[in-house]
Design an enzyme around this catalytic site. Structure first.
Site, PDB file in Angstrom:
ATOM      1  N   GLY A  53       0.776  -1.245   0.000  1.00 48.45           N
ATOM      2  CA  GLY A  53       0.000   0.000   0.000  1.00 48.45           C
ATOM      3  C   GLY A  53       0.805   1.292   0.000  1.00 48.45           C
ATOM      4  O   GLY A  53       0.303   2.330   0.426  1.00 48.45           O
ATOM      5  N   HIS A  90       1.755   0.826 -13.171  1.00 47.70           N
ATOM      6  CA  HIS A  90       2.615  -0.338 -13.447  1.00 47.70           C
ATOM      7  C   HIS A  90       4.072   0.118 -13.462  1.00 47.70           C
ATOM      8  O   HIS A  90       4.397   1.147 -14.067  1.00 47.70           O
ATOM      9  CB  HIS A  90       2.232  -0.969 -14.790  1.00 47.70           C
ATOM     10  N   MET A 145      -4.102  -7.245  -7.116  1.00 47.97           N
ATOM     11  CA  MET A 145      -3.647  -8.438  -7.834  1.00 47.97           C
ATOM     12  C   MET A 145      -4.769  -9.216  -8.524  1.00 47.97           C
ATOM     13  O   MET A 145      -4.555 -10.343  -8.959  1.00 47.97           O
ATOM     14  CB  MET A 145      -2.904  -9.375  -6.864  1.00 47.97           C
ATOM     15  N   LYS A 146      -5.942  -8.613  -8.628  1.00 48.22           N
ATOM     16  CA  LYS A 146      -7.078  -9.286  -9.273  1.00 48.22           C
ATOM     17  C   LYS A 146      -7.552  -8.463 -10.464  1.00 48.22           C
ATOM     18  O   LYS A 146      -7.347  -7.249 -10.499  1.00 48.22           O
ATOM     19  CB  LYS A 146      -8.249  -9.409  -8.282  1.00 48.22           C
ATOM     20  N   ASN A 195      -4.703   2.400 -13.253  1.00 43.24           N
ATOM     21  CA  ASN A 195      -3.728   1.502 -12.619  1.00 43.24           C
ATOM     22  C   ASN A 195      -2.330   2.071 -12.802  1.00 43.24           C
ATOM     23  O   ASN A 195      -2.086   2.877 -13.704  1.00 43.24           O
ATOM     24  CB  ASN A 195      -3.806   0.118 -13.279  1.00 43.24           C
ATOM     25  N   ASN A 204       1.719   3.135  -2.602  1.00 38.25           N
ATOM     26  CA  ASN A 204       1.100   4.118  -3.507  1.00 38.25           C
ATOM     27  C   ASN A 204      -0.174   4.692  -2.900  1.00 38.25           C
ATOM     28  O   ASN A 204      -0.447   5.894  -3.024  1.00 38.25           O
ATOM     29  CB  ASN A 204       0.819   3.480  -4.871  1.00 38.25           C
TER      30      ASN A 204
HETATM   31  C1  GRF Z   1       3.662  -1.056  -7.413  1.00 38.45           C
HETATM   32  O1  GRF Z   1       4.952  -1.314  -7.886  1.00 38.45           O
HETATM   33  C2  GRF Z   1       2.712  -0.824  -8.553  1.00 38.45           C
HETATM   34  O2  GRF Z   1       3.305  -0.231  -9.662  1.00 38.45           O
HETATM   35  C3  GRF Z   1       2.246  -2.213  -8.890  1.00 38.45           C
HETATM   36  O3  GRF Z   1       2.180  -2.892  -7.654  1.00 38.45           O
HETATM   37  C4  GRF Z   1       3.067  -2.273  -6.739  1.00 38.45           C
HETATM   38  C5  GRF Z   1       2.251  -1.900  -5.548  1.00 38.45           C
HETATM   39  O4  GRF Z   1       3.047  -1.363  -4.517  1.00 38.45           O
HETATM   40  N1  GRF Z   1       1.003  -2.231  -9.622  1.00 38.45           N
HETATM   41  P1  GRF Z   1       2.368  -0.687  -3.261  1.00 38.45           P
HETATM   42  O5  GRF Z   1       1.421  -1.732  -2.660  1.00 38.45           O
HETATM   43  O6  GRF Z   1       1.631   0.516  -3.731  1.00 38.45           O
HETATM   44  O7  GRF Z   1       3.485  -0.372  -2.329  1.00 38.45           O
END
Ligand code: GRF
Length: 195
Positions: A14, A111, A92-93, A109, A16
């Site tokens: 979490g 990435h 992840m879904k 999203n 981000n």
């Molecule tokens: C990040 O690297 C994002 O780009 C990817 O999953 C990761 C999530 O990290 N989709 P966090 O849970 O936000 O620390």
């Protein structure tokens, strides 16, 4: 203009989520973190949101064994909470068809690569950075994109690059990319809210 109401979807640590909530708190981003949704009841993201008194919800195969019923429940939860934007942050879904349709153009999203490179199923976490290093790329980066029913395939909203240092460990590359992630997600949301 009313504050944009955000629903975050997160399965893991979490970071981000925290970065964007922090931007909301300082009014750098004019938005309200309305709810954090996870498929993983034990996720750090969910625990953190609960400690912050942000509303949370858990939807998984355990709560809703039937995929379509789960999609319907998620969609209703978003509507009941008057959500404007769905922000995937390490979720992840896949998002179900009903939710995708209801929130078309409003699900984004992040990435940790320059899509379309190093995206798709199995490209998550350190796997992404290992693949970038194995391919001897000179640069990698971060992509913010709209969400479709295929992993990492929607239209790109914003990208920025990070140089790859030859011979560096995937963990150090991941850390430098993550720093950019935290800045770029807020920047992209600001752009979306005003365009
Ligand atoms: C990040 O690297 C994002 O780009 C990817 O999953 C990761 C999530 O990290 N989709 P966090 O849970 O936000 O620390």
């Amino acid at each position: 203009m009313n504050k944009q109401r955000l629903a975050f979807f997160a399965s893991g640590r979490g970071s981000n989520l925290k970065a964007i909530v922090s931007a909301c708190e300082t009014n750098d981003l004019y938005a309200e973190p309305a709810i954090v949704i996870s498929n993983n009841i034990d996720s750090a993201a969910l625990t953190w949101a609960q400690e912050k008194d942000i509303q949370t919800a858990h939807f998984s195969g355990k709560t809703h064994p039937d995929e379509q019923e789960r999609d319907t429940a998620i969609c209703e939860c978003l509507q009941n909470n008057h959500i404007d934007w769905v922000v995937l942050a390490g979720y992840m879904k896949k998002i179900g068809d009903k939710t995708l349709k209801q929130y078309a153009g409003r699900i984004v999203n992040i990435h940790p690569s320059l899509l379309p490179k190093f995206g798709g199923q199995g490209m998550y976490g350190l796997h992404v950075h290992e693949a970038v290093l194995a391919a001897s790329e000179h640069e990698t980066g971060v992509t913010i994109h709209f969400v479709t029913n295929e992993y990492d395939q929607g239209d790109i909203i914003m990208q920025e690059t990070v140089p790859v240092i030859p011979g560096e460990a995937p963990e150090t590359l991941a850390a430098r990319v993550l720093e950019l992630e935290h800045r770029l997600y807020t920047k992209a949301l600001k752009y979306l809210f005003t365009s």
